[in-house]
Design a protein around this motif. Structure first.
Motif, PDB file in Angstrom:
ATOM      1  N   GLY A   1       0.817  -1.365   0.091  1.00  0.00           N
ATOM      2  CA  GLY A   1       0.004  -0.191  -0.014  1.00  0.00           C
ATOM      3  C   GLY A   1       0.891   1.069   0.137  1.00  0.00           C
ATOM      4  N   VAL A   2       2.287   1.096   0.015  1.00  0.00           N
ATOM      5  CA  VAL A   2       2.996   2.538   0.252  1.00  0.00           C
ATOM      6  C   VAL A   2       3.169   2.926  -1.163  1.00  0.00           C
ATOM      7  N   GLY A   3       2.744   2.178  -2.115  1.00  0.00           N
ATOM      8  CA  GLY A   3       2.709   2.899  -3.675  1.00  0.00           C
ATOM      9  C   GLY A   3       4.041   2.198  -4.586  1.00  0.00           C
ATOM     10  N   LYS A   4       4.571   1.150  -4.352  1.00  0.00           N
ATOM     11  CA  LYS A   4       5.541   0.380  -5.064  1.00  0.00           C
ATOM     12  C   LYS A   4       5.090   0.139  -6.565  1.00  0.00           C
ATOM     13  N   SER A   5       4.124  -0.509  -6.571  1.00  0.00           N
ATOM     14  CA  SER A   5       3.518  -0.683  -8.171  1.00  0.00           C
ATOM     15  C   SER A   5       3.243   0.507  -8.762  1.00  0.00           C
ATOM     16  N   SER A   6       2.544   1.554  -8.030  1.00  0.00           N
ATOM     17  CA  SER A   6       2.244   3.041  -8.638  1.00  0.00           C
ATOM     18  C   SER A   6       3.663   3.573  -8.983  1.00  0.00           C
ATOM     19  N   LEU A   7       4.840   3.600  -8.323  1.00  0.00           N
ATOM     20  CA  LEU A   7       6.107   3.893  -8.682  1.00  0.00           C
ATOM     21  C   LEU A   7       6.405   3.356 -10.026  1.00  0.00           C
ATOM     22  N   LEU A   8       6.356   1.711 -10.140  1.00  0.00           N
ATOM     23  CA  LEU A   8       6.907   1.313 -11.152  1.00  0.00           C
ATOM     24  C   LEU A   8       5.995   1.689 -12.398  1.00  0.00           C
ATOM     25  N   ASN A   9       4.746   1.879 -12.181  1.00  0.00           N
ATOM     26  CA  ASN A   9       3.898   2.167 -13.246  1.00  0.00           C
ATOM     27  C   ASN A   9       4.345   3.367 -13.838  1.00  0.00           C
ATOM     28  N   ALA A  10       4.762   4.525 -12.811  1.00  0.00           N
ATOM     29  CA  ALA A  10       5.084   5.687 -13.281  1.00  0.00           C
ATOM     30  C   ALA A  10       6.520   5.906 -14.043  1.00  0.00           C
ATOM     31  N   LEU A  11       7.308   4.881 -13.735  1.00  0.00           N
ATOM     32  CA  LEU A  11       8.510   4.851 -14.294  1.00  0.00           C
ATOM     33  C   LEU A  11       8.677   3.795 -15.752  1.00  0.00           C
ATOM     34  N   VAL A  12       8.047   2.830 -15.605  1.00  0.00           N
ATOM     35  CA  VAL A  12       8.197   2.141 -16.828  1.00  0.00           C
ATOM     36  C   VAL A  12       6.762   2.462 -17.873  1.00  0.00           C
ATOM     37  N   PRO A  13       7.010   2.912 -18.918  1.00  0.00           N
ATOM     38  CA  PRO A  13       5.656   3.158 -19.648  1.00  0.00           C
ATOM     39  C   PRO A  13       4.927   2.309 -20.316  1.00  0.00           C
ATOM     40  N   ASP A  14       5.797   0.996 -20.499  1.00  0.00           N
ATOM     41  CA  ASP A  14       5.060  -0.122 -21.069  1.00  0.00           C
ATOM     42  C   ASP A  14       5.143  -1.228 -19.955  1.00  0.00           C
ATOM     43  N   LEU A  15       4.703  -0.954 -18.835  1.00  0.00           N
ATOM     44  CA  LEU A  15       4.763  -1.671 -17.733  1.00  0.00           C
ATOM     45  C   LEU A  15       3.633  -2.781 -17.970  1.00  0.00           C
ATOM     46  N   GLU A  16       2.412  -2.253 -18.228  1.00  0.00           N
ATOM     47  CA  GLU A  16       1.170  -2.951 -18.494  1.00  0.00           C
ATOM     48  C   GLU A  16       1.374  -4.096 -19.545  1.00  0.00           C
ATOM     49  N   ALA A  17       1.964  -3.661 -20.928  1.00  0.00           N
ATOM     50  CA  ALA A  17       2.223  -4.641 -21.866  1.00  0.00           C
ATOM     51  C   ALA A  17       3.223  -5.657 -21.385  1.00  0.00           C
ATOM     52  N   GLN A  18       4.231  -5.382 -20.660  1.00  0.00           N
ATOM     53  CA  GLN A  18       5.407  -6.384 -20.044  1.00  0.00           C
ATOM     54  C   GLN A  18       4.582  -7.105 -19.315  1.00  0.00           C
ATOM     55  N   THR A  19       3.797  -6.776 -18.518  1.00  0.00           N
ATOM     56  CA  THR A  19       2.839  -7.789 -17.504  1.00  0.00           C
ATOM     57  C   THR A  19       1.853  -8.637 -18.188  1.00  0.00           C
ATOM     58  N   GLY A  20       1.361  -8.090 -19.327  1.00  0.00           N
ATOM     59  CA  GLY A  20       0.320  -8.948 -19.970  1.00  0.00           C
ATOM     60  C   GLY A  20       1.074 -10.060 -20.621  1.00  0.00           C
ATOM     61  N   LYS A  21       2.162  -9.787 -21.046  1.00  0.00           N
ATOM     62  CA  LYS A  21       3.119 -10.719 -22.057  1.00  0.00           C
ATOM     63  C   LYS A  21       3.619 -11.732 -21.030  1.00  0.00           C
ATOM     64  N   LEU A  22       4.044 -11.322 -19.905  1.00  0.00           N
ATOM     65  CA  LEU A  22       4.610 -12.351 -18.810  1.00  0.00           C
ATOM     66  C   LEU A  22       3.408 -13.245 -18.503  1.00  0.00           C
ATOM     67  N   SER A  23       2.418 -12.790 -18.105  1.00  0.00           N
ATOM     68  CA  SER A  23       1.427 -13.714 -17.617  1.00  0.00           C
ATOM     69  C   SER A  23       0.841 -14.681 -18.992  1.00  0.00           C
ATOM     70  N   HIS A  24       1.070 -14.121 -20.082  1.00  0.00           N
ATOM     71  CA  HIS A  24       0.771 -15.115 -21.043  1.00  0.00           C
ATOM     72  C   HIS A  24       1.871 -16.158 -21.076  1.00  0.00           C
ATOM     73  N   VAL A  25       3.117 -15.793 -20.921  1.00  0.00           N
ATOM     74  CA  VAL A  25       4.192 -16.775 -21.078  1.00  0.00           C
ATOM     75  C   VAL A  25       4.403 -17.740 -19.651  1.00  0.00           C
ATOM     76  N   THR A  26       4.018 -17.190 -18.370  1.00  0.00           N
ATOM     77  CA  THR A  26       4.194 -17.887 -17.481  1.00  0.00           C
ATOM     78  C   THR A  26       2.662 -18.992 -17.211  1.00  0.00           C
ATOM     79  N   GLY A  27       1.361 -18.422 -17.890  1.00  0.00           N
ATOM     80  CA  GLY A  27       0.233 -18.808 -17.569  1.00  0.00           C
ATOM     81  C   GLY A  27      -0.117 -18.577 -16.285  1.00  0.00           C
ATOM     82  N   LYS A  28       0.400 -17.563 -15.391  1.00  0.00           N
ATOM     83  CA  LYS A  28      -0.136 -16.886 -14.115  1.00  0.00           C
ATOM     84  C   LYS A  28      -0.904 -15.667 -14.266  1.00  0.00           C
TER      85      LYS A  28
END
Ligand SMILES: Nc1nc2c(ncn2[C@@H]2O[C@H](COP(=O)(O)OP(=O)(O)O)[C@@H](O)[C@H]2O)c(=O)[nH]1
Ligand SMILES: [Mg+2]
Ligand SMILES: [Zn+2]
Length: 290
Positions: free
Chosen positions: A168-195
């Motif tokens: 709740g301190v904002g780690k993911s929010s900071l990552l989102n602010a820093l990495v512009p394609d974070l969502e795309a990376q995350t989506g691809k990762l989930s496809h690859v690992t099946g998680k």
């Protein structure tokens, strides 16, 4: 055949994902090889099976309830310790993280996120100046209102950075602010690992520019240290060492021993009392592991 080492980005029980030529590939973990961690450099065969985990520069982790070390990520250049006014940091959280980093050979950086909110006039916020004087740097960030992540970006632009801190301190929010394609990376990762895409249930490395990796970690409420010798714990309190050199007893724990250089330094104001108090609590906790 030896192939170039690649970076692990996520690891589950028997499979994970690695970054290969700007893409993500599924990696199978054979039982005979120790399970890799995010940040590890590994070699794969043509079928995507892990063949080798390269020697690690360092290994970050946490203690479980019984004081056993639980690894989280490897090969870190630094760890960002994120705190915020809400949720308020639990007592000694910052001292635990600082100690863990120093003991594990990882440079800590304190990040006070949610700088749009007023800073509580209580520890650890009131101790930050004193910590900075001891060499523990702190910077401010915010993801709301007018976002401010410029200084953080400069600090994490190269190497591998782990983001640690309470849920709740904002780690993911900071990552989102820093990495512009974070969502795309995350989506691809989930496809690859099946998680699922809720990757902060497990530590995950995200590509940041050409040169850097940012590792998001799952939410914890309390960060625990693991069982270790008092000498090792004291690596987490490096400002003690010049004073500890004057302790009468070589194995002084700086509790109430006669002729203790650390206690003398606290009494003279050369060492901040709050660090000594944190030391005493962490030392007592160590004894409960035995
Ligand atoms: N006021 C304020 N809220 C923030 C800021 N950064 C994140 N938050 C909020 O804090 C909550 C937790 O954020 P999240 O990134 O999920 O935290 P994590 O659990 O550490 O990954 C969310 O509701 C965010 O919108 C900030 O700078 N200011
Ligand atoms: Mg998160
Ligand atoms: Zn002493």
């Amino acid at each position: 055949m030896t192939t170039a080492p690649v970076r692990m980005v996520q690891a589950h029980a028997n499979h994970g994902a690695a970054a290969v030529d700007g893409d993500l590939v599924k990696v199978h973990f054979p039982r005979r090889i120790e399970r890799p961690l995010p940040g590890d450099l590994v070699r794969l065969d043509a079928a995507g099976t892990l063949t080798e985990v390269l020697e690690r520069r360092n290994l970050f982790g946490r203690g479980d309830g019984r004081g056993r070390f639980r690894p989280i990520a490897a090969n870190l250049d630094r760890a960002v310790i994120v705190i915020a006014s809400e949720p308020a940091p639990s007592r000694d959280l910052i001292h635990r993280y600082l100690a863990a980093c120093l003991i594990r050979g990882i440079e800590p950086l304190i990040v006070v996120n949610k700088s749009d909110l007023p800073r509580p006039a209580q520890p650890p916020f009131t101790e930050l100046e004193s910590l900075a004087a001891l060499g523990f740097d702190a910077i401010e960030t915010r993801c709301r209102q007018e976002p401010d992540t410029g200084e953080l970006k400069r600090r994490v632009g190269h190497g591998v950075t782990l983001f640690a801190g309470q849920s709740g301190v904002g780690k993911s929010s900071l990552l989102n602010a820093l990495v512009p394609d974070l969502e795309a990376q995350t989506g691809k990762l989930s496809h690859v690992t099946g998680k699922g895409t809720h990757t902060t249930t497990t530590a995950t490395a995200h590509r940041y520019g050409d040169d850097a990796w940012l590792i998001d970690t799952p939410g914890v409420w309390e960060y625990g240290l693991w069982k270790m010798e008092a000498e090792t714990l004291q690596i987490g309190f490096p400002e003690f060492s010049e004073h500890a050199a004057r302790c009468r007893f070589r194995n002084c724990r700086h509790r109430s021993e006669p002729g203790c250089g650390v206690i003398a330094a606290v009494e003279s104001g050369a060492l901040p009392a709050f660090r000594h108090e944190a030391w005493l609590r962490l030392l007592a906790e160590q004894e409960r592991f035995r």
